[in-house]
Design a protein around this motif. Structure first.
Motif, PDB file in Angstrom:
ATOM      1  N   LYS A  59      10.541  17.192 -12.498  1.00  0.00           N
ATOM      2  CA  LYS A  59       9.889  16.831 -11.248  1.00  0.00           C
ATOM      3  C   LYS A  59       9.763  15.310 -11.192  1.00  0.00           C
ATOM      4  N   THR A  60      10.093  14.741 -10.026  1.00  0.00           N
ATOM      5  CA  THR A  60       9.986  13.299  -9.841  1.00  0.00           C
ATOM      6  C   THR A  60       9.198  13.026  -8.567  1.00  0.00           C
ATOM      7  N   ILE A  61       8.266  12.085  -8.665  1.00  0.00           N
ATOM      8  CA  ILE A  61       7.455  11.706  -7.516  1.00  0.00           C
ATOM      9  C   ILE A  61       7.974  10.377  -6.989  1.00  0.00           C
ATOM     10  N   PHE A  62       8.216  10.334  -5.675  1.00  0.00           N
ATOM     11  CA  PHE A  62       8.636   9.121  -4.991  1.00  0.00           C
ATOM     12  C   PHE A  62       7.511   8.698  -4.051  1.00  0.00           C
ATOM     13  N   PHE A  63       7.129   7.428  -4.136  1.00  0.00           N
ATOM     14  CA  PHE A  63       6.095   6.876  -3.272  1.00  0.00           C
ATOM     15  C   PHE A  63       6.728   6.024  -2.186  1.00  0.00           C
ATOM     16  N   LEU A  64       6.115   6.025  -1.000  1.00  0.00           N
ATOM     17  CA  LEU A  64       6.547   5.195   0.115  1.00  0.00           C
ATOM     18  C   LEU A  64       5.460   4.176   0.399  1.00  0.00           C
ATOM     19  N   THR A  65       5.843   2.893   0.495  1.00  0.00           N
ATOM     20  CA  THR A  65       4.857   1.850   0.801  1.00  0.00           C
ATOM     21  C   THR A  65       4.875   1.497   2.288  1.00  0.00           C
ATOM     22  N   ASN A  66       3.904   0.721   2.674  1.00  0.00           N
ATOM     23  CA  ASN A  66       3.800   0.263   4.060  1.00  0.00           C
ATOM     24  C   ASN A  66       4.944  -0.659   4.468  1.00  0.00           C
ATOM     25  N   ALA A  67       5.727  -1.161   3.524  1.00  0.00           N
ATOM     26  CA  ALA A  67       6.890  -1.998   3.832  1.00  0.00           C
ATOM     27  C   ALA A  67       8.187  -1.215   3.635  1.00  0.00           C
ATOM     28  N   ASP A  68       8.071   0.118   3.608  1.00  0.00           N
ATOM     29  CA  ASP A  68       9.210   1.024   3.425  1.00  0.00           C
ATOM     30  C   ASP A  68       9.911   0.876   2.081  1.00  0.00           C
TER      31      ASP A  68
ATOM     32  N   ILE B 207       0.860  -1.180   0.000  1.00  0.00           N
ATOM     33  CA  ILE B 207       0.000   0.000   0.000  1.00  0.00           C
ATOM     34  C   ILE B 207       0.899   1.235   0.000  1.00  0.00           C
ATOM     35  N   VAL B 208       0.635   2.183  -0.900  1.00  0.00           N
ATOM     36  CA  VAL B 208       1.349   3.463  -0.882  1.00  0.00           C
ATOM     37  C   VAL B 208       0.731   4.308   0.220  1.00  0.00           C
ATOM     38  N   ILE B 209       1.577   4.732   1.165  1.00  0.00           N
ATOM     39  CA  ILE B 209       1.091   5.492   2.315  1.00  0.00           C
ATOM     40  C   ILE B 209       1.494   6.960   2.288  1.00  0.00           C
ATOM     41  N   ASP B 210       2.428   7.316   1.414  1.00  0.00           N
ATOM     42  CA  ASP B 210       2.880   8.711   1.345  1.00  0.00           C
ATOM     43  C   ASP B 210       3.636   8.919   0.044  1.00  0.00           C
ATOM     44  N   PHE B 211       3.912  10.161  -0.253  1.00  0.00           N
ATOM     45  CA  PHE B 211       4.749  10.474  -1.415  1.00  0.00           C
ATOM     46  C   PHE B 211       5.437  11.808  -1.195  1.00  0.00           C
TER      47      PHE B 211
ATOM     48  N   ALA C 111       1.710  -1.900  -5.723  1.00  0.00           N
ATOM     49  CA  ALA C 111       1.228  -1.250  -4.501  1.00  0.00           C
ATOM     50  C   ALA C 111      -0.034  -0.471  -4.828  1.00  0.00           C
ATOM     51  N   LEU C 112      -1.074  -0.713  -4.061  1.00  0.00           N
ATOM     52  CA  LEU C 112      -2.300   0.061  -4.159  1.00  0.00           C
ATOM     53  C   LEU C 112      -2.024   1.448  -3.585  1.00  0.00           C
TER      54      LEU C 112
END
Length: 183
Positions: free
Chosen positions: A105-114, A92-96, A148-149
């Protein structure tokens, strides 16, 4: 081991470790262990024999040996393979965070498993529409067909940042466009 304090620190860590490698689960073909039940629910919670795995470090470790074969998921080691029931997506993506350099511009996503995932041509964002509810079902590829959802609150933040052209909402990352939906 020091745990990163925020997404910016995680991105910095990712950039330093960009060449790091995960276990070569794609090379391992051990026998299936059938007396163990593993499950990842639709909210990204991990379970072992119906008991929640509450230790984040354990989930992070398991996530490194997760593999998808066809439409099934497995935890794979050189000695055994355990089937994992995944209700939606394994992460699950929890933040970005958006990182801007010059005009790119680049977007980085953070998942629940880091896991930190750079939104790019390699790691695409896809939005499917659920047939029954007509709600968006956004997800991103993390690695090797593991996805990741994107959580609802993260998706709505992306929509707030999106641009619109000819009735289509999109975001840009790593010089690519990713469609979020129609207006």
């Amino acid at each position: 081991m020091n745990t990163p304090k925020g997404l910016t620190e995680i991105i910095s860590k990712l950039e330093k470790e960009e060449g790091r490698s995960l276990p070569p689960v794609h090379l391992w073909n051990p026998p299936l262990c059938e007396n163990v039940e593993m499950r990842i629910d639709s909210k990204g919670n991990w379970f072992f024999n119906n008991s929640p795995i509450n230790r984040k470090r354990m989930v992070q470790l398991f996530s490194t040996v997760l593999r998808r074969d066809e439409e099934e998921y497995f935890l794979v080691t050189p000695m055994e393979k355990i089937k994992v029931i995944v209700e939606k997506k394994p992460f699950i993506v929890i933040d970005f965070e958006i990182k801007e350099e010059k005009k790119n511009k680049t977007i980085f996503f953070l998942t629940n498993a880091d896991n930190v995932v750079k939104l790019s041509r390699k790691n695409k964002l896809t939005v499917e529409i659920e047939e029954n509810t007509k709600e968006p079902f956004p997800y991103i590829e993390v690695r090797d067909r593991l996805e990741a959802l994107i959580s609802r609150n993260v998706f709505y933040k992306l929509v707030d940042l999106s641009k619109e052209e000819k009735g289509v909402l999109y975001i840009e990352s790593d010089s690519q466009r990713f469609i979020l939906g129609e207006t």
